[in-house]
Scaffold this motif. Structure first.
Motif, PDB file in Angstrom:
ATOM      1  N   LEU A   1       0.803  -1.223   0.000  1.00 61.54           N
ATOM      2  CA  LEU A   1       0.000   0.000   0.000  1.00 61.54           C
ATOM      3  C   LEU A   1       0.837   1.274   0.000  1.00 61.54           C
ATOM      4  CD1 LEU A   1      -2.901  -0.873   2.466  1.00 61.54           C
ATOM      5  CD2 LEU A   1      -3.168  -0.134   0.104  1.00 61.54           C
ATOM      6  N   ASN A   2       1.948   1.267   0.750  1.00 61.10           N
ATOM      7  CA  ASN A   2       2.602   2.534   1.074  1.00 61.10           C
ATOM      8  C   ASN A   2       4.033   2.700   0.577  1.00 61.10           C
ATOM      9  OD1 ASN A   2       0.271   3.279   2.616  1.00 61.10           O
ATOM     10  ND2 ASN A   2       1.035   2.013   4.300  1.00 61.10           N
ATOM     11  N   GLU A   3       4.685   1.627   0.145  1.00 57.96           N
ATOM     12  CA  GLU A   3       6.112   1.734  -0.174  1.00 57.96           C
ATOM     13  C   GLU A   3       6.351   1.268  -1.612  1.00 57.96           C
ATOM     14  OE1 GLU A   3       8.833   0.792   2.998  1.00 57.96           O
ATOM     15  OE2 GLU A   3       7.160   0.344   4.341  1.00 57.96           O
ATOM     16  N   GLU A   4       6.216   2.212  -2.518  1.00 54.67           N
ATOM     17  CA  GLU A   4       6.246   1.887  -3.942  1.00 54.67           C
ATOM     18  C   GLU A   4       7.571   1.302  -4.394  1.00 54.67           C
ATOM     19  OE1 GLU A   4       5.067   5.178  -6.295  1.00 54.67           O
ATOM     20  OE2 GLU A   4       3.037   5.291  -5.457  1.00 54.67           O
ATOM     21  N   ASN A   5       8.676   1.677  -3.748  1.00 54.12           N
ATOM     22  CA  ASN A   5       9.974   1.154  -4.175  1.00 54.12           C
ATOM     23  C   ASN A   5      10.223  -0.263  -3.662  1.00 54.12           C
ATOM     24  OD1 ASN A   5      10.275   1.954  -1.465  1.00 54.12           O
ATOM     25  ND2 ASN A   5      12.467   2.328  -1.728  1.00 54.12           N
ATOM     26  N   ARG A   6       9.264  -0.805  -2.873  1.00 57.78           N
ATOM     27  CA  ARG A   6       9.429  -2.157  -2.342  1.00 57.78           C
ATOM     28  C   ARG A   6       8.331  -3.110  -2.828  1.00 57.78           C
ATOM     29  NH1 ARG A   6      10.274  -1.444   4.030  1.00 57.78           N
ATOM     30  NH2 ARG A   6      10.374  -3.729   3.902  1.00 57.78           N
ATOM     31  N   PHE A   7       7.592  -2.691  -3.844  1.00 55.24           N
ATOM     32  CA  PHE A   7       6.547  -3.552  -4.396  1.00 55.24           C
ATOM     33  C   PHE A   7       6.422  -3.354  -5.887  1.00 55.24           C
ATOM     34  CE2 PHE A   7       2.070  -3.912  -5.789  1.00 55.24           C
ATOM     35  CZ  PHE A   7       1.962  -5.302  -5.703  1.00 55.24           C
ATOM     36  N   ILE A   8       6.318  -4.475  -6.620  1.00 55.29           N
ATOM     37  CA  ILE A   8       6.059  -4.446  -8.048  1.00 55.29           C
ATOM     38  C   ILE A   8       4.908  -5.393  -8.323  1.00 55.29           C
ATOM     39  CG2 ILE A   8       6.967  -4.840 -10.361  1.00 55.29           C
ATOM     40  CD1 ILE A   8       9.440  -4.456  -7.574  1.00 55.29           C
ATOM     41  N   GLY A   9       3.844  -4.865  -8.937  1.00 56.10           N
ATOM     42  CA  GLY A   9       2.687  -5.700  -9.238  1.00 56.10           C
ATOM     43  C   GLY A   9       1.400  -4.912  -9.180  1.00 56.10           C
ATOM     44  N   ASP A  10       0.298  -5.609  -9.234  1.00 56.43           N
ATOM     45  CA  ASP A  10      -1.026  -5.002  -9.151  1.00 56.43           C
ATOM     46  C   ASP A  10      -1.450  -4.954  -7.683  1.00 56.43           C
ATOM     47  OD1 ASP A  10      -4.029  -5.013  -8.980  1.00 56.43           O
ATOM     48  OD2 ASP A  10      -3.848  -4.920 -11.167  1.00 56.43           O
ATOM     49  N   LYS A  11      -1.613  -3.745  -7.157  1.00 58.34           N
ATOM     50  CA  LYS A  11      -1.930  -3.589  -5.731  1.00 58.34           C
ATOM     51  C   LYS A  11      -3.222  -4.292  -5.348  1.00 58.34           C
ATOM     52  CE  LYS A  11       0.364   0.760  -4.501  1.00 58.34           C
ATOM     53  NZ  LYS A  11       0.177   2.106  -3.889  1.00 58.34           N
ATOM     54  N   LYS A  12      -4.259  -4.058  -6.125  1.00 59.03           N
ATOM     55  CA  LYS A  12      -5.577  -4.594  -5.782  1.00 59.03           C
ATOM     56  C   LYS A  12      -5.549  -6.125  -5.727  1.00 59.03           C
ATOM     57  CE  LYS A  12     -10.453  -4.383  -7.210  1.00 59.03           C
ATOM     58  NZ  LYS A  12     -10.690  -5.837  -7.376  1.00 59.03           N
ATOM     59  N   ILE A  13      -4.990  -6.735  -6.756  1.00 62.76           N
ATOM     60  CA  ILE A  13      -4.948  -8.197  -6.815  1.00 62.76           C
ATOM     61  C   ILE A  13      -4.085  -8.762  -5.689  1.00 62.76           C
ATOM     62  CG2 ILE A  13      -4.132 -10.151  -8.193  1.00 62.76           C
ATOM     63  CD1 ILE A  13      -4.956  -8.572 -10.688  1.00 62.76           C
ATOM     64  N   THR A  14      -2.942  -8.133  -5.453  1.00 57.44           N
ATOM     65  CA  THR A  14      -2.027  -8.626  -4.410  1.00 57.44           C
ATOM     66  C   THR A  14      -2.650  -8.520  -3.028  1.00 57.44           C
ATOM     67  OG1 THR A  14      -0.168  -7.920  -5.793  1.00 57.44           O
ATOM     68  CG2 THR A  14       0.313  -8.463  -3.490  1.00 57.44           C
ATOM     69  N   LEU A  15      -3.334  -7.417  -2.755  1.00 57.72           N
ATOM     70  CA  LEU A  15      -3.993  -7.257  -1.451  1.00 57.72           C
ATOM     71  C   LEU A  15      -5.106  -8.291  -1.282  1.00 57.72           C
ATOM     72  CD1 LEU A  15      -4.131  -3.362  -1.219  1.00 57.72           C
ATOM     73  CD2 LEU A  15      -2.741  -4.890   0.186  1.00 57.72           C
ATOM     74  N   GLU A  16      -5.806  -8.590  -2.360  1.00 56.02           N
ATOM     75  CA  GLU A  16      -6.837  -9.629  -2.299  1.00 56.02           C
ATOM     76  C   GLU A  16      -6.210 -10.989  -1.977  1.00 56.02           C
ATOM     77  OE1 GLU A  16      -8.750  -9.364  -6.075  1.00 56.02           O
ATOM     78  OE2 GLU A  16     -10.047  -7.679  -5.493  1.00 56.02           O
ATOM     79  N   GLN A  17      -5.069 -11.275  -2.582  1.00 57.81           N
ATOM     80  CA  GLN A  17      -4.362 -12.518  -2.299  1.00 57.81           C
ATOM     81  C   GLN A  17      -3.935 -12.585  -0.834  1.00 57.81           C
ATOM     82  OE1 GLN A  17      -1.827 -12.183  -6.232  1.00 57.81           O
ATOM     83  NE2 GLN A  17      -1.338 -14.115  -5.235  1.00 57.81           N
ATOM     84  N   LEU A  18      -3.385 -11.492  -0.321  1.00 58.53           N
ATOM     85  CA  LEU A  18      -2.923 -11.460   1.064  1.00 58.53           C
ATOM     86  C   LEU A  18      -4.092 -11.586   2.041  1.00 58.53           C
ATOM     87  CD1 LEU A  18      -0.163  -8.714   0.755  1.00 58.53           C
ATOM     88  CD2 LEU A  18       0.204 -11.153   1.208  1.00 58.53           C
ATOM     89  N   ASP A  19      -5.207 -10.936   1.721  1.00 56.50           N
ATOM     90  CA  ASP A  19      -6.406 -11.078   2.554  1.00 56.50           C
ATOM     91  C   ASP A  19      -6.858 -12.537   2.585  1.00 56.50           C
ATOM     92  OD1 ASP A  19      -6.668  -8.431   3.321  1.00 56.50           O
ATOM     93  OD2 ASP A  19      -7.972  -7.898   1.644  1.00 56.50           O
ATOM     94  N   ALA A  20      -6.837 -13.179   1.421  1.00 52.89           N
ATOM     95  CA  ALA A  20      -7.291 -14.565   1.327  1.00 52.89           C
ATOM     96  C   ALA A  20      -6.402 -15.494   2.128  1.00 52.89           C
ATOM     97  CB  ALA A  20      -7.341 -15.002  -0.134  1.00 52.89           C
TER      98      ALA A  20
END
Length: 208
Positions: free
Chosen positions: A53-72
């Protein structure tokens, strides 16, 4: 006996990188026989969400999909294994390389963790080759993967501050990541460590 070491422990403690993550994750952080395992696991996934969510230099990918995966995966029953290779199920593949130093998996999602702390990440070996194996695992188990690169903060900052186009940070930034990629620091885990002996051990190891 695992973390409470004598003063001269450096003479007899394994110098291998895997000694640290075996001890830390199997001996403490993801050890189901140590109380508050649920709290530690939730804190781990929560930290990954914060980075997405907050650290763009430490994440590459689709935020929405990745957060859904992590929630799951947070809400699913989770299992942990170490030193995982796709060759154990994908018999037609001559690739004998490792997919995960640590693999957290549930029925429909998994987190593949690549661990480093003394050595540097290799773009080809730790990103390109590992992500090709993650894709095989996704197909085999009808599951979606996330890659986590665990390293010391100083290693990542040195790469980020480099002006070289072939630096790890530049390469990972420009890579077309089909697999979401999160960069996690050992210092993040240190902040989540509540056991005094484990915390002291990790602090000493990170000074190397």
């Amino acid at each position: 006996m695992v973390f409470n070491l004598p003063n001269n422990y450096k003479l007899r403690e394994s110098y291998k990188e895997r000694n640290l993550y075996y001890k830390f994750f199997a001996g403490y952080f993801f050890n189901e026989f140590i109380s508050t395992i649920d709290e530690r696991t939730i804190a781990f996934i929560k930290r990954l969400k914060e980075i997405v969510l907050n650290e763009e230099n430490r994440f590459i990918g689709d935020k929405k999909i990745t957060l859904e995966q992590l929630d799951a995966i947070q809400n699913e029953t989770k299992y942990i294994t170490f030193d995982y290779h796709v060759a154990q199920f994908y018999k037609g593949n001559k690739d004998r390389g490792e997919m995960s130093d640590i693999l957290i998996y549930s029925k429909q999602n998994f987190i593949s963790i690549e661990c480093k702390y003394l050595s540097n990440m290799s773009y080809k070996k730790d990103i390109e080759e590992v992500q090709s194996r993650i894709k095989i695992a996704e197909s085999e188990f009808n599951s979606k993967g996330i890659q986590v690169l665990l390293m010391k903060e100083s290693k990542f900052k040195n790469s980020t501050n480099s002006n070289k186009e072939n630096s790890f940070a530049k390469k990972i930034e420009n890579h077309n990541h089909v697999i979401p990629t999160i960069i996690l620091f050992w210092e993040d885990l240190l902040a989540m460590t509540t056991d005094t002996a484990v915390k002291e051990y990790l602090i000493n190891q990170l000074k190397r």
